[in-house]
Scaffold this active site. Structure first.
Site, PDB file in Angstrom:
ATOM      1  N   LEU A  98      81.578  85.143 -21.184  1.00 24.79           N
ATOM      2  CA  LEU A  98      81.061  84.492 -19.984  1.00 24.79           C
ATOM      3  C   LEU A  98      79.655  84.949 -19.653  1.00 24.79           C
ATOM      4  O   LEU A  98      78.871  84.224 -19.066  1.00 24.79           O
ATOM      5  CB  LEU A  98      81.966  84.809 -18.782  1.00 24.79           C
ATOM      6  CG  LEU A  98      83.369  84.226 -18.801  1.00 24.79           C
ATOM      7  CD1 LEU A  98      84.192  84.787 -17.654  1.00 24.79           C
ATOM      8  CD2 LEU A  98      83.293  82.703 -18.701  1.00 24.79           C
ATOM      9  N   GLU A 148      76.789  88.704 -19.577  1.00 21.62           N
ATOM     10  CA  GLU A 148      76.493  90.089 -19.912  1.00 21.62           C
ATOM     11  C   GLU A 148      75.684  90.702 -18.772  1.00 21.62           C
ATOM     12  O   GLU A 148      74.794  90.047 -18.225  1.00 21.62           O
ATOM     13  CB  GLU A 148      75.657  90.098 -21.198  1.00 21.62           C
ATOM     14  CG  GLU A 148      75.759  91.378 -21.934  1.00 21.62           C
ATOM     15  CD  GLU A 148      75.234  91.252 -23.359  1.00 21.62           C
ATOM     16  OE1 GLU A 148      75.068  90.116 -23.846  1.00 21.62           O
ATOM     17  OE2 GLU A 148      74.974  92.307 -23.942  1.00 21.62           O
ATOM     18  N   PHE A 171      76.539  96.585 -17.249  1.00 19.83           N
ATOM     19  CA  PHE A 171      77.756  97.338 -17.545  1.00 19.83           C
ATOM     20  C   PHE A 171      78.376  96.970 -18.890  1.00 19.83           C
ATOM     21  O   PHE A 171      79.211  97.676 -19.397  1.00 19.83           O
ATOM     22  CB  PHE A 171      78.797  97.085 -16.448  1.00 19.83           C
ATOM     23  CG  PHE A 171      78.293  97.403 -15.077  1.00 19.83           C
ATOM     24  CD1 PHE A 171      78.232  98.711 -14.647  1.00 19.83           C
ATOM     25  CD2 PHE A 171      77.867  96.401 -14.237  1.00 19.83           C
ATOM     26  CE1 PHE A 171      77.749  99.014 -13.387  1.00 19.83           C
ATOM     27  CE2 PHE A 171      77.394  96.697 -12.972  1.00 19.83           C
ATOM     28  CZ  PHE A 171      77.329  98.002 -12.550  1.00 19.83           C
ATOM     29  N   GLU A 222      79.760  93.430 -21.468  1.00 17.90           N
ATOM     30  CA  GLU A 222      80.009  91.990 -21.548  1.00 17.90           C
ATOM     31  C   GLU A 222      81.197  91.600 -20.664  1.00 17.90           C
ATOM     32  O   GLU A 222      82.061  92.415 -20.386  1.00 17.90           O
ATOM     33  CB  GLU A 222      80.330  91.617 -22.989  1.00 17.90           C
ATOM     34  CG  GLU A 222      79.151  91.854 -23.904  1.00 17.90           C
ATOM     35  CD  GLU A 222      79.498  91.655 -25.366  1.00 17.90           C
ATOM     36  OE1 GLU A 222      80.695  91.496 -25.683  1.00 17.90           O
ATOM     37  OE2 GLU A 222      78.563  91.664 -26.177  1.00 17.90           O
ATOM     38  N   VAL A 223      81.209  90.316 -20.274  1.00 22.51           N
ATOM     39  CA  VAL A 223      82.358  89.794 -19.538  1.00 22.51           C
ATOM     40  C   VAL A 223      82.924  88.619 -20.320  1.00 22.51           C
ATOM     41  O   VAL A 223      82.186  87.740 -20.760  1.00 22.51           O
ATOM     42  CB  VAL A 223      81.959  89.329 -18.122  1.00 22.51           C
ATOM     43  CG1 VAL A 223      83.167  88.786 -17.376  1.00 22.51           C
ATOM     44  CG2 VAL A 223      81.349  90.475 -17.336  1.00 22.51           C
ATOM     45  N   ASP A 236      74.842  96.857  -5.065  1.00 24.21           N
ATOM     46  CA  ASP A 236      74.260  95.834  -5.955  1.00 24.21           C
ATOM     47  C   ASP A 236      74.653  94.438  -5.464  1.00 24.21           C
ATOM     48  O   ASP A 236      75.015  93.581  -6.260  1.00 24.21           O
ATOM     49  CB  ASP A 236      74.763  96.075  -7.386  1.00 24.21           C
ATOM     50  CG  ASP A 236      73.899  95.356  -8.423  1.00 24.21           C
ATOM     51  OD1 ASP A 236      72.852  94.800  -8.042  1.00 24.21           O
ATOM     52  OD2 ASP A 236      74.290  95.343  -9.602  1.00 24.21           O
ATOM     53  N   ARG A 282      74.176  86.973  -7.934  1.00 28.28           N
ATOM     54  CA  ARG A 282      74.748  87.061  -9.292  1.00 28.28           C
ATOM     55  C   ARG A 282      76.053  87.856  -9.302  1.00 28.28           C
ATOM     56  O   ARG A 282      76.829  87.767 -10.256  1.00 28.28           O
ATOM     57  CB  ARG A 282      73.729  87.681 -10.261  1.00 28.28           C
ATOM     58  CG  ARG A 282      73.410  89.117  -9.971  1.00 28.28           C
ATOM     59  CD  ARG A 282      72.389  89.760 -10.887  1.00 28.28           C
ATOM     60  NE  ARG A 282      72.056  91.072 -10.346  1.00 28.28           N
ATOM     61  CZ  ARG A 282      71.167  91.291  -9.383  1.00 28.28           C
ATOM     62  NH1 ARG A 282      70.462  90.285  -8.899  1.00 28.28           N
ATOM     63  NH2 ARG A 282      70.954  92.506  -8.910  1.00 28.28           N
ATOM     64  N   ASN A 283      76.279  88.645  -8.251  1.00 29.17           N
ATOM     65  CA  ASN A 283      77.512  89.434  -8.159  1.00 29.17           C
ATOM     66  C   ASN A 283      78.525  88.825  -7.193  1.00 29.17           C
ATOM     67  O   ASN A 283      79.444  89.513  -6.743  1.00 29.17           O
ATOM     68  CB  ASN A 283      77.189  90.872  -7.757  1.00 29.17           C
ATOM     69  CG  ASN A 283      76.662  91.661  -8.936  1.00 29.17           C
ATOM     70  OD1 ASN A 283      77.020  91.364 -10.079  1.00 29.17           O
ATOM     71  ND2 ASN A 283      75.809  92.629  -8.682  1.00 29.17           N
ATOM     72  N   ASP A 343      81.907  93.463  -8.550  1.00 25.51           N
ATOM     73  CA  ASP A 343      81.121  94.638  -8.959  1.00 25.51           C
ATOM     74  C   ASP A 343      80.908  95.669  -7.874  1.00 25.51           C
ATOM     75  O   ASP A 343      80.000  96.488  -7.977  1.00 25.51           O
ATOM     76  CB  ASP A 343      79.745  94.213  -9.502  1.00 25.51           C
ATOM     77  CG  ASP A 343      79.851  93.701 -10.918  1.00 25.51           C
ATOM     78  OD1 ASP A 343      80.961  93.730 -11.469  1.00 25.51           O
ATOM     79  OD2 ASP A 343      78.820  93.272 -11.461  1.00 25.51           O
TER      80      ASP A 343
HETATM   81  N1  LIG Z   1      85.785  87.507 -12.672  1.00 28.24           N
HETATM   82  C1  LIG Z   1      84.917  86.664 -13.236  1.00 28.24           C
HETATM   83  N2  LIG Z   1      85.221  85.373 -13.347  1.00 28.24           N
HETATM   84  C2  LIG Z   1      84.352  84.505 -13.917  1.00 28.24           C
HETATM   85  N3  LIG Z   1      83.148  84.850 -14.380  1.00 28.24           N
HETATM   86  C3  LIG Z   1      82.770  86.133 -14.291  1.00 28.24           C
HETATM   87  C4  LIG Z   1      83.638  87.119 -13.726  1.00 28.24           C
HETATM   88  N4  LIG Z   1      82.994  88.300 -13.741  1.00 28.24           N
HETATM   89  C5  LIG Z   1      81.806  88.073 -14.302  1.00 28.24           C
HETATM   90  N5  LIG Z   1      81.655  86.787 -14.646  1.00 28.24           N
HETATM   91  C6  LIG Z   1      80.500  86.164 -15.309  1.00 28.24           C
HETATM   92  O1  LIG Z   1      79.922  87.084 -16.234  1.00 28.24           O
HETATM   93  C7  LIG Z   1      78.560  87.303 -15.921  1.00 28.24           C
HETATM   94  C8  LIG Z   1      78.183  88.728 -16.229  1.00 28.24           C
HETATM   95  O2  LIG Z   1      78.794  89.554 -15.270  1.00 28.24           O
HETATM   96  P1  LIG Z   1      78.352  91.035 -15.029  1.00 28.24           P
HETATM   97  O3  LIG Z   1      79.042  91.469 -13.785  1.00 28.24           O
HETATM   98  O4  LIG Z   1      78.558  91.849 -16.227  1.00 28.24           O
HETATM   99  O5  LIG Z   1      76.799  90.974 -14.895  1.00 28.24           O
HETATM  100  P2  LIG Z   1      75.919  90.548 -13.661  1.00 28.24           P
HETATM  101  O6  LIG Z   1      76.703  90.698 -12.404  1.00 28.24           O
HETATM  102  O7  LIG Z   1      75.348  89.209 -13.968  1.00 28.24           O
HETATM  103  O8  LIG Z   1      74.761  91.588 -13.716  1.00 28.24           O
HETATM  104  P3  LIG Z   1      74.839  93.102 -13.263  1.00 28.24           P
HETATM  105  O9  LIG Z   1      76.217  93.588 -13.514  1.00 28.24           O
HETATM  106  O10 LIG Z   1      73.875  93.706 -14.130  1.00 28.24           O
HETATM  107  O11 LIG Z   1      74.488  93.102 -11.802  1.00 28.24           O
HETATM  108  C9  LIG Z   1      78.433  86.941 -14.450  1.00 28.24           C
HETATM  109  O12 LIG Z   1      77.144  86.553 -14.138  1.00 28.24           O
HETATM  110  C10 LIG Z   1      79.438  85.813 -14.295  1.00 28.24           C
HETATM  111  O13 LIG Z   1      78.825  84.584 -14.613  1.00 28.24           O
END
Ligand SMILES: Nc1ncnc2c1ncn2[C@@H]1O[C@H](COP(=O)(O)OP(=O)(O)OP(=O)(O)O)[C@@H](O)[C@H]1O
Length: 508
Positions: free
Chosen positions: A252, A254, A257, A259-260, A366, A370-371, A384
């Site tokens: 989804l 990165e 922290f 990858e997601v 944070d 985006r979070n 997060d």
């Molecule tokens: N529970 C979830 N359900 C659906 N998509 C998710 C979920 N968690 C994360 N994502 C997707 O994965 C992406 C990466 O998430 P991640 O939390 O690793 O990074 P971020 O929040 O974009 O940046 P950072 O963690 O550096 O602030 C997110 O932007 C989101 O689009």
């Protein structure tokens, strides 16, 4: 014949008991007799009556508190329970002691049945009396999962090994060895005081056995190079789930922290799997933070489902939000269709989640669009929370200025790392800006340094075109220099709810 057999071949007791079951009656003793009628009476110590206490009857492990660090005891002689209060144990079995009761100990077996009962004190001995107890490679009282957790942790490496008592069989041990990124468990049996892995090679001590297999490791296909480094075990609890239960399907995104992934839990339930490298997080902090996440539950916070901390990478498994993060959503075709009323609905939900975090004294650090994650029906949830603190300093420090999200961070936090609920309030103001600009980058065209300089000179982001004047006043209040003058999240929530209600009334 029976007496002779029992006396001279006592190791076949099970067989004799089956052949002459009536004698079991003889083994029992009157609770008050104070002496054993056991055929081993010459070897076993005498017994005093066990303390009669209704408390101990039918206790199970769930009902007693066995300290996880409690010393393990070994049973010296078979003991047959004479009442519900007592526990039948066999020579060589291992027990956790709950407490002492006169000449008895209230005990539970380390494996198998979870019944709790009394055993005479002189029938048991502390396992620390075993000759190999102090050896660096001997780990008493840990099970297979805990052995894997220890060996796969970053402090250990290929060839790290340990020996532990078998969980299932008395008088057996397991040699657990890290081979690449997995652990193999090799059974060590003990017969007539000798230890062996292969029947044709037995040794009088575990030390001798290890010496042999260190030299001849190809026989067990596992090099024995380093005794396992001891460390506090990451606690196992209901949140820890087997890695094999989760199948990552689609990446989804990165972040800092890791990858997601979108994935399935046990092949059916959709989840989000966040991966983190053990090396990137400080262990004690990780434990603390994950513990905090487990206790948080609110409709506007992403719910933690499970963690996999055994092996690499760590999985943090949460609910899956189908529409992804708020920033991308606001920028999408669907997002662009949102009316100010929709946007207000989002701001209120984020404020609700932050009020809950504030009540729990959790600082997000944070907070940004985006979070925040979006689900069906414009459901918004904060993600997060607390994770920023998990990263080791060098990964997330102001000195490495590319990593810190300066444009979202209050100046006192960005410059002096003074994070607080009030620095979260500053970030919330930036989230309001992102929402009412449909996901525009704040301070677009400015570097982080320029932002901090301009803020210091009193500059603040302008009012977005779609932003109602009273909401912009709220944004400005979040960006007050003095932390104490910024509103609380409760205050923000109440004000935004009332603006939202008014807007709704005007629409009708
Ligand atoms: N529970 C979830 N359900 C659906 N998509 C998710 C979920 N968690 C994360 N994502 C997707 O994965 C992406 C990466 O998430 P991640 O939390 O690793 O990074 P971020 O929040 O974009 O940046 P950072 O963690 O550096 O602030 C997110 O932007 C989101 O689009």
């Amino acid at each position: 014949m029976e007496v002779f057999a029992r006396k001279h071949m006592s190791f076949l007791d099970c067989l004799w008991n089956r052949m002459w079951p009536h004698l079991e009656q003889h083994c029992e003793m009157s609770p008050n007799s104070g002496m054993s009628l056991s055929p081993h009476s010459a070897m076993t110590p005498s017994l005093t009556p066990s303390p009669t206490s209704d408390q101990n009857q039918n206790l199970s492990l769930k009902e007693v508190n066995v300290p996880s660090t409690s010393t393990v005891f070994i049973v010296l002689y078979d003991f047959r329970a004479r009442s519900n209060e007592e526990l039948t144990v066999r020579q060589g079995e291992r027990l956790h002691i709950v407490r002492k009761e006169g000449d008895y100990v209230l005990a539970v077996k380390t494996c198998g049945s979870s019944d709790v009962g009394l055993v005479p004190t002189n029938y048991v001995v502390e396992s620390s009396k075993e000759p190999f107890f102090n050896e660096p490679w001997y780990f008493d009282g840990i099970n297979r999962t805990e052995a894997e957790k220890l060996l796969l942790s970053s402090l250990n490496q290929l060839g790290s090994y340990l020996i532990r008592p078998s969980e299932t069989y008395t008088d057996q041990y397991s040699l657990s060895v890290r081979v690449q990124n997995r652990v193999t468990h090799i059974c060590i049996k003990k017969t007539d005081g000798n230890f062996y892995i292969q029947k044709n090679r037995s040794f009088s001590s575990l030390q001798d056995l290890l010496t042999f297999y260190k030299m001849n490791w190809k026989l067990i296909k596992s090099p024995l190079l380093y005794p396992c480094v001891r460390q506090e075990l990451l606690s196992t609890d209901a949140w820890e789930q087997p890695r094999s239960d989760f199948q990552p399907k689609r990446k989804l995104g990165e972040g800092y922290f890791g990858e997601v992934w979108e994935g399935l839990w046990k092949g059916t339930y959709p989840v989000a799997i966040k991966t983190m490298k053990q090396a990137d997080v400080t262990k004690t902090e990780f434990q603390k933070e994950i513990q905090a996440l487990k206790s948080l539950r609110h409709p506007n916070l992403i719910q933690l489902f499970a963690v996999c901390t055994i092996g690499e990478p760590i999985y943090i498994v949460t609910e899956l939000m189908q529409k992804g993060n708020l920033l991308t959503y606001l920028n999408s075709a669907d997002g662009r269709m949102l009316t100010p009323l929709h946007l207000m609905h989002i701001t209120c939900q984020v404020a609700e989640g932050m009020v809950y975090l504030a009540e729990k004294h959790v600082v997000h650090r944070d907070l940004a669009a985006r979070n925040i994650l979006v689900g069906d029906n414009l459901m918004c949830k904060i993600a997060d929370f607390g994770l920023a603190r998990l990263l080791k300093e060098e990964f997330y420090s102001p000195s490495s200025n590319t990593k810190i999200p300066v444009k979202w961070t209050a100046p006192e936090a960005a410059i002096y790392q003074r994070y607080s609920l009030k620095s979260d309030v500053w970030s919330y103001g930036i989230v309001l800006y992102e929402i009412f600009t449909y996901g525009e980058q704040p301070y677009s065209g400015m570097t982080n340094r320029e932002v901090l300089e301009q803020l210091n000179h009193g500059y603040r982001l302008p009012r977005p075109r779609t932003c109602p004047a009273d909401v912009y006043q709220i944004m400005l209040s979040c960006w007050r220099d003095e932390e104490d003058l910024r509103p609380s999240f409760q205050n923000l929530r109440d004000k935004l709810n009332s603006i939202n209600t008014n807007l709704n009334c005007m629409q009708k």
